[in-house]
Design a protein around this motif. Structure first.
Motif, short mmCIF file in Angstrom:
data_model
loop_
_atom_site.label_atom_id
_atom_site.label_comp_id
_atom_site.label_asym_id
_atom_site.label_seq_id
_atom_site.Cartn_x
_atom_site.Cartn_y
_atom_site.Cartn_z
N GLY A 50 -29.08 63.37 15.53
CA GLY A 50 -29.50 62.29 14.62
C GLY A 50 -28.68 61.05 14.82
N ASP A 51 -28.29 60.46 13.73
CA ASP A 51 -27.64 59.14 13.81
C ASP A 51 -26.34 59.17 14.59
OD1 ASP A 51 -29.72 58.31 12.33
OD2 ASP A 51 -28.65 58.27 10.41
N ASP A 52 -25.70 60.32 14.66
CA ASP A 52 -24.45 60.40 15.42
C ASP A 52 -24.68 60.42 16.91
OD1 ASP A 52 -23.24 60.43 13.07
OD2 ASP A 52 -22.60 62.53 13.09
N CYS A 53 -25.89 60.75 17.28
CA CYS A 53 -26.19 60.82 18.72
C CYS A 53 -27.56 60.17 18.93
CB CYS A 53 -26.19 62.27 19.19
SG CYS A 53 -26.43 62.45 20.96
N PRO A 54 -27.59 58.86 18.84
CA PRO A 54 -28.90 58.19 18.84
C PRO A 54 -29.51 58.10 20.24
CG PRO A 54 -27.13 56.61 18.66
CD PRO A 54 -26.48 57.95 18.70
N LEU A 55 -30.73 57.61 20.27
CA LEU A 55 -31.42 57.43 21.54
C LEU A 55 -31.28 55.97 21.97
CD1 LEU A 55 -34.77 59.37 21.11
CD2 LEU A 55 -32.53 60.19 21.87
N ILE A 56 -31.61 55.75 23.21
CA ILE A 56 -31.65 54.37 23.70
C ILE A 56 -32.97 54.18 24.44
CG2 ILE A 56 -30.42 54.88 25.87
CD1 ILE A 56 -28.94 52.16 25.31
N TRP A 57 -33.64 53.11 24.13
CA TRP A 57 -34.96 52.88 24.72
C TRP A 57 -34.82 51.86 25.83
CZ3 TRP A 57 -34.17 54.13 19.73
CH2 TRP A 57 -35.02 55.07 19.14
N GLY A 58 -35.36 52.14 26.97
CA GLY A 58 -35.31 51.18 28.07
C GLY A 58 -36.62 50.40 28.15
N GLU A 59 -36.55 49.25 28.75
CA GLU A 59 -37.78 48.45 28.89
C GLU A 59 -38.74 49.15 29.82
OE1 GLU A 59 -37.20 44.16 29.34
OE2 GLU A 59 -37.32 44.45 27.15
N CYS A 60 -38.17 50.00 30.68
CA CYS A 60 -39.00 50.75 31.61
C CYS A 60 -39.73 51.89 30.92
CB CYS A 60 -38.15 51.31 32.73
SG CYS A 60 -36.77 52.28 32.13
#
Lengths: 102, 760
Positions: A50-60
């Motif tokens: 969850g918030d402690d290990c968030p995701l990252i979204w790429g433009e790709c």
């Protein structure tokens, strides 16, 4: 007849909004392309999801655990590229858009 | 010549004898004196009836003495003895007559007082016939031997019984100073020198007649029996105090004084008496220990049930076992009792565990090295391993099931990490070899805590952790008031035991709870919704019950509203409802009544549907909410039927009762506004077994495939091939059980160990 709800104790699961359609309702869900752990799990260096290990979204359009990706970007071999399609990594702004859009 | 010679020889001999008899007196005066002495002595010694006992007193003792002197000088004593014994033999019938008379009376009444009378009577005979001491030891001894031989030969077999009775009575007599009325001690035996002992005369008589020697084992057996009956009487069922010390005191106060008579009568001083009693005393002490340990061994199961109130009894047992080697017997008895009373289908797993824990604690008291425990515990552990709910029970007691009463774990016991099997450390200076009676597979059971012992029933602790997650999930999801401090505390404790890593998942679950509370507070601050959500992280909770339906009407609205607020709070996330979980408290306002109920969501969903239309069939209802199990649907409907809001009609139709029906009013309707509890606690999380079955279903596809392609296969073959499949970690036994289940369902057949798909 009229039904008045006094109290409702409900249970729900949270999901990352990865942009993908919600087709995998019962499946294991999508996994991070780097650590192969589901998005809703946590990357190998974290203990709490969850918030402690968030995701990252790429433009790709590729999505990773943030920690996984940052570690990858940090290595020289990465050449600052997305590990999936070798395009230069640009973090997407969609998260901010979603917030402002509301 | 020869005749003359012989003649002379005989003459010389005769002369010699004559001179001896005549004692060198002139003429034959010596001879006369001799024959007078002979007559007097034989007359004096003549055994006569007790009735004319007086006749002996007529004799002038001085004369008798001088005549025996004459006889002994002329070396005629052996002849006199022979003569005397011959006379005795002739008069023995007098004694026989008396013995028979007394024994007849005893046999009639079984009253040992006749035996005592007989004994005293025989003593009278003995002293009446006894030759005077001046005749020397040889004669006295020969007399005694003859007398006893005769007496023993005429005593009937029933005498030993009577004698035993009589001896057993001496315990009471020895304690009083005056003999009881039935013990008629003749005046001759009333000795003034030991007036404090009423039984003195009796023992003296026994000794005189040689009865002590002859019946020695009988006398000690009487004492054994006396000790046994005392122990059984005072110690049976008395486990709350140590009995061994009182028993030994009792021995000192009662048995030792009694023992003085039969075993140390000749003692001159206290020290001498002590050394005479030492042997027999330690035999009796041994017997005390043996009797007590026998008793406690018989009672051991109940003693363990009574633990900790029965600790003193166990300490007694420990002390006794050090003296008496009854350990094997204890193990045997306890194992037998366990098999009979504990390890059967009728016993609750929880009870078995409780008893097992008590056994652990009890046997540690009795035998600290743990050899006994190991031998006794083995069958219990084997049995528990076969029970399906053992792990659940252990886990439930680990987290302290509040309502189930006493926990297996002692609150005072320090919480410590689980101990793994230790390899023996031979460099340890205090290392000790295994106890001598340890079995070949005995493991040095270092005193570890109870939980470690319980967990070690199974080879791995993973099973416990899994079960723990399921249990925790069930509990957390059932919490409605947001108070899960108890669960947090439990997890903290369990972390110490199982290690932090094993309980990581539980940690996440707890954090989900805290987060949900915070999110909920935020949502409520934005918008006042009746919904309170517990938002959980998938992958970290045990698989929850499947079920997928859509809440209708206002419920859907509430959910959407809540989801929207959540999304605003956490823009990256979205909610996926688990609609079949949770509870709803609602008021049903009808035309004539208002009903308050607390129900599962499916029930609420169905009722909501009735607000749009009065009549629904079951199929329509199921279609309206999505995919629902038909049994679940029927169950949900029956909730309302029971409350009297719905009514079942023909063709699976249900009708809303806007106005309560008259008769159902009387029969069914509970007082309105009383909250109706949810029909049944639905187990929300799948148990470990259900999870396994779920997984096995996946592997069934593989099995089906290989049987289709390859025809009949042996179990080993199937197992080998399945191992290639990802995540397959079953043992061949589990596979066999699964295949057996499939066979029962008619999916496969087996012949000669080869499995085949069943094709109709």
């Amino acid at each position: 007849m009229k039904i008045m709800v006094r109290e409702w104790h409900a249970i729900a699961q949270w999901r990352w909004d990865t942009g993908a359609a919600d087709v995998d309702d019962d499946g294991e869900g999508d996994v991070c392309g780097i650590c192969r752990v589901p998005y809703e799990g946590c990357c190998p260096s974290c203990k709490m999801p969850g918030d402690d290990c968030p995701l990252i979204w790429g433009e790709c359009s590729h999505v990773f655990h943030m920690h996984c990706l940052l570690q990858w970007i940090g290595t020289a071999a990465s050449k600052q590229q997305c590990p999936m399609d070798r395009r230069p990594w640009v973090t997407a702004e969609r998260k901010v858009n979603a917030t402002t859009g509301r | 010549m020869a005749t003359e010679n012989l003649h002379r020889l005989v003459a010389a001999r005769w002369q010699n004898s004559f001179t001896r008899l005549n004692q060198g007196q002139p003429g034959i005066t010596g001879l006369l004196a001799f024959s007078e002495a002979w007559t007097l002595a034989t007359d004096f010694l003549h055994p006569c009836d007790l009735a004319d006992l007086e006749s002996r007193k007529r004799f002038d003792m001085n004369k008798v003495r001088s005549s025996t002197e004459i006889l002994s000088k002329s070396k005629m004593l052996p002849l006199l003895l022979e003569n005397f014994l011959e006379d005795m033999r002739k008069n023995q019938h007098l004694i026989t007559r008396d013995v028979e008379a007394f024994m007849a009376r005893y046999e009639e009444t079984a009253d040992p007082q006749y035996i005592s009378q007989l004994v005293f009577r025989l003593c009278e005979w003995y002293s009446a016939w006894c030759p005077i001491p001046e005749l020397g030891q040889t004669i006295l001894h020969a007399y005694m031997l003859n007398f006893q031989t005769h007496v023993f030969s005429v005593l009937p077999p029933s005498f030993s019984n009577g004698f035993k009775d009589l001896v057993s009575r001496t315990f009471d007599i020895s304690r009083s100073s005056t003999p009881p009325p039935w013990l008629n001690v003749p005046s001759v035996f009333q000795t003034p020198d030991n007036p404090s002992r009423a039984d003195y005369a009796l023992w003296a008589a026994f000794e005189q007649l040689g009865l002590l020697e002859r019946y020695e084992s009988l006398i000690s057996s009487v004492c054994y029996e006396y000790i046994e009956s005392h122990i059984l009487e005072t110690c049976t069922g008395k486990w709350d105090e140590q009995m061994l010390k009182p028993l030994r005191d009792w021995m000192t106060d009662n048995i030792v004084p009694w023992m003085l008579m039969p075993y140390a009568r000749g003692a001159k001083s206290a020290n001498e008496a002590r050394s005479m009693l030492q042997g027999v005393g330690s035999r009796f002490d041994f017997h005390v220990c043996k009797t007590l340990s026998d008793l406690r061994t018989r009672e051991i199961f109940d003693i363990i049930v009574d633990y900790p109130d029965s600790v003193p009894a166990l300490q007694d047992l420990k002390e006794c076992l050090q003296r008496v080697d009854q350990r094997a017997q204890l193990v045997q008895t306890l194992r037998k009792a366990n098999r009979k009373r504990l390890l059967h289908p009728g016993a609750d797993t929880k009870d078995i565990l409780t008893q097992y824990v008590s056994i652990i604690r009890c046997l540690r008291i009795v035998d600290p090295p743990g050899v006994l425990l190991f031998k006794v515990a083995d069958p219990i552990r084997k049995y528990l391993r076969e029970r399906s709910d053992t792990i659940r029970c252990i886990v439930a007691s680990l987290v302290g099931d509040g309502e189930s009463g006493d926990s297996l774990v002692d609150e005072n016991e320090p919480i410590q990490p689980l101990q793994q099997m230790q390899v023996e450390d031979y460099t340890d200076p205090s290392w000790e070899p295994e106890p001598i009676d340890a079995g070949p597979d005995f493991r040095t059971n270092k005193p570890s805590d109870v939980i470690s012992t319980l967990v070690s029933i199974y080879d791995s602790k993973d099973l416990f952790v899994k079960e723990l997650q399921v249990l925790l999930a069930q509990r957390l999801l059932a919490i409605t008031d947001g108070n899960f401090e108890r669960e947090r505390r439990n997890i903290e404790i369990l972390k110490i035991r199982f290690g932090e890593a094993a309980l990581q998942v539980c940690e996440v679950m707890l954090r989900d709870m805290t987060d949900s509370k915070r999110i909920d507070q935020h949502v409520q601050s934005q918008q006042d919704l009746p919904l309170q959500a517990t938002i959980i992280s998938r992958h970290f909770w045990p698989p929850l019950q499947a079920g997928n339906f859509v809440m209708p009407g206002q419920f859907k609205e509430i959910q959407d509203e809540y989801a929207k607020e959540f999304n605003a709070f956490k823009p990256d996330k979205k909610l996926r409802w688990l609609p079949h979980l949770g509870t709803i408290t609602l008021d049903v306002v009808l035309k004539d009544r208002t009903i308050n109920a607390c129900v599962p969501p499916l029930d609420a969903a169905f009722l909501e549907l009735f607000s749009t239309k009065d009549r629904w069939t079951v199929d329509e209802l199921i279609a309206a909410v999505g995919s629902v199990d038909r049994t679940a649907a029927l169950k949900a409907l029956s909730t309302w039927v029971d409350i009297g809001i719905l009514k079942e009609e023909e063709d699976n139709q249900y009708r809303l009762l806007e106005v309560a029906e008259a008769e159902s009013d009387i029969v069914h309707k509970p007082p309105p506004t009383r909250p109706v509890p949810a029909a049944e606690e639905v187990p929300t999380a799948l148990t470990v077994q259900q999870q396994q079955a779920e997984q096995m279903r996946v592997f069934w596809k593989f099995i089906e495939g290989m049987l289709t392609n390859l025809g009949a296969l042996s179990l080993d073959r199937i197992q080998t091939m399945l191992k290639i499949a990802p995540n397959y970690n079953r043992t061949i036994e589990q596979l066999a059980a699964f295949m057996e289940a499939a066979r029962r369902e008619g999916l496969v057949t087996v012949k000669d160990g080869m499995w085949k798909l069943n094709r109709q």
